[in-house]
Design an enzyme around this catalytic site. Structure first.
Site, mmCIF file in Angstrom:
data_model
loop_
_atom_site.group_PDB
_atom_site.id
_atom_site.type_symbol
_atom_site.label_atom_id
_atom_site.label_comp_id
_atom_site.label_asym_id
_atom_site.label_seq_id
_atom_site.Cartn_x
_atom_site.Cartn_y
_atom_site.Cartn_z
ATOM 1 N N GLU A 43 24.958 49.698 109.443
ATOM 2 C CA GLU A 43 24.288 48.698 110.290
ATOM 3 C C GLU A 43 23.808 47.503 109.465
ATOM 4 O O GLU A 43 23.915 46.359 109.893
ATOM 5 C CB GLU A 43 23.102 49.332 111.039
ATOM 6 C CG GLU A 43 23.503 50.172 112.238
ATOM 7 C CD GLU A 43 24.236 49.366 113.308
ATOM 8 O OE1 GLU A 43 23.988 48.156 113.457
ATOM 9 O OE2 GLU A 43 25.077 49.951 114.012
ATOM 10 N N TYR A 126 16.316 45.526 116.149
ATOM 11 C CA TYR A 126 17.699 45.877 116.500
ATOM 12 C C TYR A 126 18.201 47.062 115.668
ATOM 13 O O TYR A 126 18.726 48.036 116.193
ATOM 14 C CB TYR A 126 18.631 44.673 116.285
ATOM 15 C CG TYR A 126 20.098 45.067 116.358
ATOM 16 C CD1 TYR A 126 20.745 45.161 117.579
ATOM 17 C CD2 TYR A 126 20.818 45.390 115.206
ATOM 18 C CE1 TYR A 126 22.068 45.565 117.660
ATOM 19 C CE2 TYR A 126 22.143 45.800 115.280
ATOM 20 C CZ TYR A 126 22.754 45.883 116.507
ATOM 21 O OH TYR A 126 24.058 46.300 116.584
ATOM 22 N N ASP A 144 21.475 42.177 119.968
ATOM 23 C CA ASP A 144 21.951 41.287 118.900
ATOM 24 C C ASP A 144 22.898 40.278 119.571
ATOM 25 O O ASP A 144 22.951 40.204 120.794
ATOM 26 C CB ASP A 144 22.656 42.074 117.785
ATOM 27 C CG ASP A 144 24.007 42.616 118.221
ATOM 28 O OD1 ASP A 144 24.278 42.677 119.445
ATOM 29 O OD2 ASP A 144 24.821 42.981 117.353
#
Length: 336
Positions: A43, A126, A144
Site C-alpha cells: 500500500e 486511507y 483515494d
C-alpha cells in the site's frame, strides 16, 4: 446526499462489486497473502507509483526484509537503496520508523486495531482503512484518487473533491459501502481495481463496469466532468547548478540534509543545498536534467569545477550504483 437512498444504493451495489472483483482482479503478489506487513508495504509503495513498477520493488523488499523485525534492524542506507527510483522517499523512512515502533510497542506484530494502525508514522486514513479491511476484514472505509473518481461518478457528486464538505460526503459513502458487506477487503479492493482498470479518468470502459446501470454520471452524460477539477496552482521554474568535482577516479558527493526533499540521499554538490554558485555561468554545462517536484519545474545543469575546500565524501565511480543517489543526479552522471 440523503442518507437513506444512499444506504439502499450501497446495499444494491456491494454484491455486484464484490462478485466482479472475484472474477476480474489482477493476480498481484501482495494479493496472495494475508500478512498485514506485506499488505502495508504494498500500500505504501502504491501510493505514488504504478502497479507494474511496484511488483519488482515489492518482491525485492520482501526478500531483503521478510519481517517487521528485519526492517526495524536494517541499515537506513539499505532501506533507501531498495527504495531508489520509487521517489517520495519519506515513505521508506516512515516504513522503518513504524517498524521500530511496532517492535517497541507491539512486540513486532502488526497491530489489528484501526486506531493503533492510524497512529503509525506514514499511515493516513486511507492506508489504515486499506490494511484494516484487507488484512483484518474490518469494515474501515478507503478514499483515494480511484475511489473519488468512482464515487463522484456513481453518485453524481459535482463539487471539488478536495473540499472539506465533499471529503466528508465521500468518506461517508465509502463507509456505507464497506459496512454493507461481510467481504470488507474484497469490497475496498474492488473500488481500487475498478478505478485502476475500468473507470479511467478520460475514457472509462462503461461496458465492462458491474455498476454502470446505477451510475448517475453515465445516465446524465457527466462522465467527462466528474470528478470536478480543482483550480491548479501555477508551476514555478527553478534552475540549480550542480558541480562535478573529481579526484583521480573518485567523485565528491554530499548527503542531502534533513528538512529537504530526499533527505539522506547522496548527490553531487550544488547550489540548492550546498555552496553558493561556484563558477562563471558562461561555461558550457556537461549535462542537463529536468524534473518536477509538486509545482516546481526544475532544471539542473552540471559543471566541472576544480577541487576546492568543498565538504563532502569521495566515492569511487565504480561504486556509485551501490549507494542511494537522487534520481536527477544519477541522470546527470549517466550522461557523462
Amino acid at each position: 446526499m440523503h442518507h437513506k437512498p444512499a444506504q439502499r444504493k450501497a446495499l444494491r451495489l456491494t454484491p455486484r462489486l464484490v462478485n466482479w472483483y472475484a472474477e476480474n482482479a489482477r493476480d498481484l503478489p501482495w494479493r496472495r497473502t494475508n500478512d498485514p506487513y506485506a499488505i502495508w508495504v504494498s500500500e505504501i509503495m502504491l501510493q505514488q507509483t504504478r502497479v507494474t513498477t511496484v511488483i519488482n520493488y515489492w518482491e525485492r523488499w520482501m526478500r531483503a526484509f521478510p519481517t517487521i523485525n528485519k526492517l526495524a534492524r536494517a541499515r537506513p542506507e539499505q532501506v533507501l537503496k531498495l527504495w531508489e527510483g520509487l521517489g517520495y522517499y519519506s515513505r521508506a523512512r516512515n516504513l522503518q520508523l513504524a517498524a521500530k515502533q511496532i517492535v517497541a510497542r507491539h512486540n513486532g506484530t502488526f497491530p489489528d486495531d484501526p486506531e493503533a494502525i492510524r497512529s503509525l508514522p506514514g499511515i493516513g486514513r486511507y492506508t489504515a482503512g486499506a490494511i484494516s479491511s484487507i488484512a483484518f476484514e474490518q469494515p474501515e472505509p478507503i478514499v483515494d484518487g480511484n475511489v473519488i473518481r468512482i464515487l463522484t461518478r456513481l453518485f453524481g457528486l459535482r463539487g471539488d473533491p478536495k473540499s472539506k464538505p465533499m471529503q466528508e460526503t465521500l468518506w461517508a459513502l465509502a463507509n456505507q459501502l464497506v459496512k454493507a458487506t461481510a467481504d470488507c477487503g474484497a469490497l475496498n479492493q474492488s473500488l481500487m481495481e475498478l478505478g485502476a482498470t475500468v473507470c479511467h479518468p478520460r475514457a472509462p470502459q462503461c461496458d465492462r463496469c458491474p455498476v454502470a446501470r446505477s451510475c448517475v454520471a453515465r445516465r446524465e452524460g457527466l462522465i467527462h466532468l466528474l470528478p470536478a477539477k480543482p483550480v491548479r496552482a501555477a508551476t514555478m521554474k527553478r534552475g540549480i547548478q550542480v558541480y562535478l568535482i573529481t579526484h583521480s577516479d573518485r567523485v565528491l558527493l554530499q548527503k542531502r540534509p534533513e528538512g529537504f526533499h530526499n533527505a539522506g540521499f547522496w548527490e553531487l554538490p550544488n547550489d540548492e543545498t550546498g555552496p553558493a554558485r561556484m563558477l562563471a555561468t558562461d561555461a558550457k554545462p556537461l549535462a542537463t536534467a529536468r524534473h518536477t517536484i509538486t509545482r516546481y519545474r526544475i532544471q539542473l545543469q552540471l559543471f566541472a569545477v576544480p577541487r576546492s575546500k568543498t565538504p563532502g565524501e569521495w566515492h569511487a565511480r565504480d561504486n556509485l550504483n551501490a549507494i542511494p543517489l537522487t534520481a536527477a543526479h544519477r541522470k546527470l552522471l549517466r550522461q557523462i
